[in-house]
Scaffold this active site. Structure first.
Site, PDB file in Angstrom:
ATOM      1  N   ALA A 122      21.121 -41.555 -22.954  1.00 18.05           N
ATOM      2  CA  ALA A 122      20.060 -42.360 -23.555  1.00 18.05           C
ATOM      3  C   ALA A 122      19.613 -41.857 -24.923  1.00 18.05           C
ATOM      4  O   ALA A 122      18.643 -42.364 -25.475  1.00 18.05           O
ATOM      5  CB  ALA A 122      18.857 -42.412 -22.618  1.00 18.05           C
ATOM      6  N   ASN A 180      18.129 -35.671 -17.652  1.00 14.40           N
ATOM      7  CA  ASN A 180      19.473 -35.824 -18.207  1.00 14.40           C
ATOM      8  C   ASN A 180      19.511 -35.649 -19.723  1.00 14.40           C
ATOM      9  O   ASN A 180      20.382 -34.964 -20.260  1.00 14.40           O
ATOM     10  CB  ASN A 180      20.062 -37.182 -17.828  1.00 14.40           C
ATOM     11  CG  ASN A 180      20.798 -37.140 -16.498  1.00 14.40           C
ATOM     12  OD1 ASN A 180      20.873 -36.106 -15.841  1.00 14.40           O
ATOM     13  ND2 ASN A 180      21.355 -38.265 -16.096  1.00 14.40           N
ATOM     14  N   HIS A 210      12.658 -41.649 -27.060  1.00 14.76           N
ATOM     15  CA  HIS A 210      13.057 -40.248 -27.200  1.00 14.76           C
ATOM     16  C   HIS A 210      13.092 -39.881 -28.683  1.00 14.76           C
ATOM     17  O   HIS A 210      13.731 -40.577 -29.471  1.00 14.76           O
ATOM     18  CB  HIS A 210      14.449 -39.999 -26.599  1.00 14.76           C
ATOM     19  CG  HIS A 210      14.562 -40.405 -25.162  1.00 14.76           C
ATOM     20  ND1 HIS A 210      13.981 -39.696 -24.138  1.00 14.76           N
ATOM     21  CD2 HIS A 210      15.199 -41.459 -24.579  1.00 14.76           C
ATOM     22  CE1 HIS A 210      14.265 -40.275 -22.984  1.00 14.76           C
ATOM     23  NE2 HIS A 210      14.995 -41.345 -23.225  1.00 14.76           N
TER      24      HIS A 210
END
Length: 258
Positions: A122, A180, A210
């Site tokens: 991601a 992750n 993020h």
């Protein structure tokens, strides 16, 4: 390239649709390993694959590479055996926080001359980070993950709240389902004891955001990624699923970028 999939969830179904139904590339999913064959038997007719519940039969089938699209437990129990026979793509990178497991799969890959590919999931910027750290001169790496408050905590919020700030090694303990991105970032550079993680519960957003920051002798860089959810499963990042497909396509390409 013939692919063997471990798992039959949202990401596996995304790959089956994009690879087998589009038929635009030389990649094809041939085999799918599942725990319950009856539950997923419709996949055989829908996507032209064969289901397996026996791992050795799966590995001996007509596949060139194994793609794990299941969960951390699948990595722990299945991947050491897989890497003995095939190259492997892992999306449940969180399993590799177990240093003993990481060492085991590294040694098996070396012994059997196979490769373990870790998609970026991601986030992004891992190519830059690895290049910048080629001489070991990256000095700091951090990631700030901002998620909808309800996905992180039960407490009702009216304003954003920092719910964790520390090293990735500690984030793993407190938020095992949200690690992750920080793990793949750690593996690409300074490790889990030197990668800083901040997690924010935000009641005013609907996407996961993020922000990756890195500094070193190369200079500094900042990446911000706002993830849309996978249309078929809002709990899964669309980009995480696409990163597996992108990894497979790069493996096939004769021109390697980055």
């Amino acid at each position: 390239m013939n692919v063997g999939l471990i798992g039959a969830g949202a990401i596996a179904n995304f790959l089956l649709k994009e690879i087998n139904l589009s038929q635009k590339d030389t990649i094809s999913v041939k085999s799918v390993y599942v725990r319950n064959k009856e539950k997923y038997e419709a996949l055989e007719s829908e996507f032209g694959v064969k289901l397996y519940t026996d791992l050795h039969a799966f590995l001996d089938s007509e596949i060139d590479i194994v793609v794990e699209a299941a969960n951390v437990e699948a990595v722990k129990t299945l991947i050491p055996e897989c890497i003995k026979k095939k190259d492997v793509v892992l999306i449940s990178v969180g399993a590799l926080v177990d240093n003993a497991l990481l060492l085991e799969v590294e040694q098996l890959a070396e012994k059997h001359n196979h490769f373990i590919h870790l998609p970026s999931g991601a986030i992004g910027g891992l190519d830059l980070l690895q290049n910048a750290h080629a001489l070991g001169t990256v000095t700091s790496v951090s990631i700030t993950t901002r998620k909808p408050a309800h996905s992180l905590i039960d407490e009702p919020l009216t304003e954003e709240k920092i719910i964790f700030e520390g090293k990735a090694a500690d984030a793993i303990i407190q938020f095992p389902k949200n690690i992750n991105v920080s793990i793949v970032l750690s593996l690409a550079s300074l490790g889990i004891h030197h990668t800083t993680v901040r997690m924010i519960a935000d009641p005013h957003i609907e996407k996961n955001i993020h922000q990756v920051e890195m500094k070193g002798e190369f200079g500094d860089a900042t990446f911000t990624i706002k993830n849309n959810p996978l249309p078929s499963n809002p709990k899964t990042s669309y980009l995480a699923a696409m990163s597996i497909l992108g990894t497979l396509k790069r493996l096939e390409s004769k021109i390697k970028i980055g």
